[in-house]
Write an enzyme that holds these catalytic residues in place. Structure first.
Site, mmCIF file in Angstrom:
data_model
loop_
_atom_site.group_PDB
_atom_site.id
_atom_site.type_symbol
_atom_site.label_atom_id
_atom_site.label_comp_id
_atom_site.label_asym_id
_atom_site.label_seq_id
_atom_site.Cartn_x
_atom_site.Cartn_y
_atom_site.Cartn_z
ATOM 1 N N ASP A 190 39.525 50.065 55.572
ATOM 2 C CA ASP A 190 39.437 48.757 56.228
ATOM 3 C C ASP A 190 38.036 48.152 56.154
ATOM 4 O O ASP A 190 37.857 47.050 55.650
ATOM 5 C CB ASP A 190 39.905 48.840 57.684
ATOM 6 N N LYS A 197 46.301 48.334 49.972
ATOM 7 C CA LYS A 197 45.110 49.175 49.771
ATOM 8 C C LYS A 197 45.226 50.506 50.518
ATOM 9 O O LYS A 197 44.985 51.574 49.952
ATOM 10 C CB LYS A 197 43.858 48.414 50.238
ATOM 11 N N ARG A 249 44.537 43.523 28.598
ATOM 12 C CA ARG A 249 45.501 44.529 28.147
ATOM 13 C C ARG A 249 44.868 45.583 27.242
ATOM 14 O O ARG A 249 45.509 46.564 26.895
ATOM 15 C CB ARG A 249 46.662 43.840 27.423
#
EC number: 2.7.11.-
Length: 310
Positions: free
Chosen positions: A177, A159, A243
């Site tokens: 965080d 991340k 998808r």
């Protein structure tokens, strides 16, 4: 929910304290205000005494027409043991009956030079912001093309590294965080960083870096409305991933449903570019341009034409 006291409102709006100083630490528990016009007329059955009371020119001009005895009764009834404050707008003169009742019951009487509607709007916005429900989520919040993107995922999935790449590409970091989130409206979530880690980014192997120092003030912002959640997860071989983009998954934060995309992580995928494009595509969808729907419609037309030719 954060605590707001009368003293906080007084300091925020630079209000003049007239009387009732002993009550300036009374808690304010709701953002709704009350303009007690009908109460001054004598009807107190549904008087919302736990709200901040706002008196303007209309209420006070009517009050001046009342007999002396009724004036005293009305103000005694307005000043209860749970009323956080009574605020007068336009620097209006304070009736002596109100001062006496406020000193007797310890209700702060404050005065502002602002017009009543302007003061009401500012007070409501301030109280809604301070009294909003809050939570904290492990993740990274980035402003991408004006879209507030909350990046979530298990620890170590990438991340912070993705956020660093996004900052290098010209986007702005809000929090890393830990993202503090408050629900300011029924469907509005605003995220910000805790003061201790504001503008900081932690990269494994590199340590903690200050994004504002490295990239400048244009690379950060203090808060941002959260519009979409992008969850990063390690690629699972047998798992089916969307998808086409027709199905829209949501995630509930506090009481608000937010659109959520799941992005599988594997070596070779440029997550920063994928998230960047996802944010742009999300904006297009909100503008009514859905590439997945256009594709399925064209596909349906082709299939239908083929069946007719047969």
């Amino acid at each position: 929910m954060a605590k707001v006291r009368t003293k906080d409102v007084m300091e925020q709006f630079n209000l003049e304290l007239i009387s009732g100083e002993e009550g300036i630490n009374r808690p304010i528990t709701m953002s709704d205000l009350s303009r007690p016009g009908i109460e001054i007329a004598g009807y107190f059955t549904y008087y919302p005494r736990e709200r901040v009371q706002l008196l303007g020119k209309t209420e006070l001009s009517f009050f001046e027409q009342l007999p002396e005895e009724e004036k005293k009764q009305r103000m005694d009834s307005l000043c209860t043991d749970v009323t956080p404050a009574i605020i007068l707008s336009r620097d209006m003169p304070i009736p002596q009956e109100l001062i006496d009742a406020s000193e007797k019951n310890g209700v702060p009487v404050l005065r502002s030079p602002l017009k009543t509607t302007r003061l009401s709007s500012r007070l409501t916005n301030f109280l809604e912001s301070r009294l909003a429900p809050t939570t904290a989520i492990h993740g990274v919040l980035v402003d991408i093309y004006g879209v507030g993107v909350l990046i979530t995922g298990k620890s170590g999935v990438g991340k912070s590294e993705t956020a660093l790449e996004l900052v290098k590409r010209g986007h702005r970091l809000v929090a890393d965080d830990c993202v503090e989130i408050r629900q300011e409206d029924q469907d509005t979530l605003v995220g910000n960083a805790p003061e201790l880690i504001e503008h900081l980014l932690e990269i494994r192997g590199l340590g903690i870096i200050n994004v504002m120092t490295l990239f400048g003030a244009g690379a950060v912002r203090s808060n941002k409305r959260i519009t979409i959640v992008m969850n990063l997860e390690l690629w699972e071989q047998g798992k089916q991933y969307d998808r086409l983009g027709l199905e829209e998954e949501t995630m509930k934060i506090i009481d608000t449903e937010i659109t959520k995309l799941t992005i599988p992580v594997r070596p070779g995928r440029n997550l920063a570019v994928i998230i960047e494009v996802a944010a742009m595509n999300f904006r297009l969808k909100r503008m009514g341009l859905n590439a997945a729907e256009q594709f399925t419609n064209k596909l349906a037309d082709v299939i239908e034409d083929g069946e007719q030719e047969e």
